[in-house]
Scaffold this motif. Structure first.
Motif, PDB file in Angstrom:
ATOM      1  N   ARG A 249       0.843  -1.188   0.000  1.00 54.68           N
ATOM      2  CA  ARG A 249       0.000   0.000   0.000  1.00 54.68           C
ATOM      3  C   ARG A 249       0.886   1.248   0.000  1.00 54.68           C
ATOM      4  NH1 ARG A 249      -2.109  -0.796   4.651  1.00 54.68           N
ATOM      5  NH2 ARG A 249      -3.983  -1.913   3.992  1.00 54.68           N
TER       6      ARG A 249
ATOM      7  N   SER B 268     -11.053  -2.113  -0.299  1.00 50.88           N
ATOM      8  CA  SER B 268      -9.831  -1.757  -1.030  1.00 50.88           C
ATOM      9  C   SER B 268      -9.579  -0.256  -1.102  1.00 50.88           C
ATOM     10  CB  SER B 268      -9.901  -2.326  -2.460  1.00 50.88           C
ATOM     11  OG  SER B 268     -11.030  -1.797  -3.151  1.00 50.88           O
ATOM     12  N   ASP B 269     -10.397   0.552  -0.471  1.00 48.82           N
ATOM     13  CA  ASP B 269     -10.242   2.000  -0.584  1.00 48.82           C
ATOM     14  C   ASP B 269     -10.408   2.633   0.792  1.00 48.82           C
ATOM     15  OD1 ASP B 269      -9.830   4.455  -1.680  1.00 48.82           O
ATOM     16  OD2 ASP B 269     -11.880   4.703  -2.422  1.00 48.82           O
TER      17      ASP B 269
END
Length: 391
Positions: A90, A125-126
């Protein structure tokens, strides 16, 4: 000898073949592999790569090792696996974000938020760093903003939340968020209202006097009962004293108030005899009760469940109580033995005779235990008895 060796070889071959079948899954297809291995497309188990490594080449055959390589910079794998690619780390590039821990080949980079913001997961995922909420007018801070939690606010006491706005206003009228305002302490105007109501304050004003009247009535009934009981007790004792002939060694003293007739209020002495000094006569009537007669009467009067409490109050030790229960399986015999221990611990009376003051102590103890009926029956049987008729 040779035949034995041949038989042993055949047996070992059969055992090894069954072991291979059980490990490989046999004719049923895919078999079981240990936790650190996996079943490959070639039909046997291969070892997994460690965390931080990806699979480059599978093991060529059973009992051989796979070829694993370390994840490149900026990628990671957190668990044992047989993946041919590593996951990308990330990036903490969001607005107002910062790096909390770096990316390694075994762990992903951890991101956080600057002061005044919190980590808000928008989806699996956000994410983003959202601004912390500030409590508005009429509100209190319940939980501070930080990490993955926004500020939590609530209204102050006697305030209500305004829908769609970050504020709370003071309660001015009765509503769901203002229950204290709905309470009324003023009684309604019953004469001017077509539908009278009974608020909680009115019920309270009615219940208190009613409860007070009931309490006073109960106390009055109790005092009346005690007065009648004492009057009957004194009447019986007075009748017994009046019918007793006065001999040379007995003196009955009755004190009468001046200018008043003898009634139930006349005090009299009914105490154990104690000879006075200087040769004076005793001021009471000696009373002696046979122990066995008194004991059996008491065993029939006192409830079994209260007997141990009674003898404890009379001074019988726990050791003597336990010894009496161990020596006598019958509870009545055990209780008799406890009474015997109590009578032996006293003074006066002589053999198998219980003096008057010990009986009086026994009756007073029953009254302290609120066994008034038992005390009255024993008092009526033994303490109000004409001494001339005693055995």
């Amino acid at each position: 000898m040779r035949e034995c060796q041949l038989f042993a070889c055949v047996l070992l071959a059969l055992i090894s073949q069954s072991y291979v079948i059980s490990v490989s899954g046999g004719p049923t297809g895919k078999g079981y592999c240990p936790e650190n291995e996996y079943w490959n497309n070639k039909g046997f188990c291969c070892d997994k790569c460690h965390a931080g490594f990806k699979l480059k080449e599978e093991c060529p055959k059973n009992n051989t090792r796979s070829l694993c390589v370390k994840c490149e910079n900026g990628t990671f794998l957190e668990t044992a696996n047989h993946y041919d690619k590593c996951f990308s780390c990330r990036k903490c590039s969001k607005a107002n974000s910062k790096e909390l821990s770096p990316c390694t080949f075994r762990s992903n980079r951890e991101c956080g938020c600057e002061i005044g913001y919190y980590f808000n997961n928008l989806s699996p995922s956000d994410w983003e760093c959202s601004r912390c909420r500030k409590c508005g007018p009429g509100q209190l801070t319940v939980a501070e903003c930080g990490k993955k939690q926004n500020t939590k606010c609530q209204c102050k006491e006697n305030h209500y939340a305004v829908p769609g706005k970050n504020l709370c206003l003071p309660c001015a009228e009765c509503q769901d968020d203002c229950p204290d305002v709905c309470k009324s302490t003023t009684p309604p105007n019953i004469l001017g209202s077509s539908k009278p109501t009974s608020p909680p304050g009115l019920i309270h004003h009615i219940l208190v006097p009613v409860c007070a009247c009931i309490t006073v009535l109960a106390v009055g009934v109790f005092l009346l009962y005690e007065g009648i009981r004492l009057w009957k007790k004194k009447s019986r004792a007075l009748s017994s004293q009046q019918s007793t002939p006065v001999s040379d060694d007995q003196t009955l003293i009755i004190t009468v108030a001046p200018d008043k007739e003898l009634d139930e209020s006349v005090p009299f002495t009914n105490q154990p005899c104690e000879p006075e000094l200087n040769g004076k006569l005793p001021d009471c009537i000696p009373r002696e009760i046979k122990i066995h007669e008194f004991f059996y009467f008491v065993l029939d009067e006192v409830p079994i469940g209260r007997f141990k409490e009674l003898v404890r109050r009379l001074g019988v030790s726990e050791q003597n109580i336990d010894r009496a229960e161990q020596d006598h399986r019958n509870s009545k015999d055990a209780h008799y033995q406890m009474l015997k221990v109590w009578s032996d611990s006293g003074s006066g009376g002589g053999n198998n005779v219980l003096p008057w003051h010990r009986i009086q102590m026994f009756v007073d103890t029953l009254k302290d235990m609120y066994l008034v009926n038992c005390a009255d029956n024993i008092e009526s049987r033994f303490l109000s008895k004409d001494p001339s008729t005693s055995n």
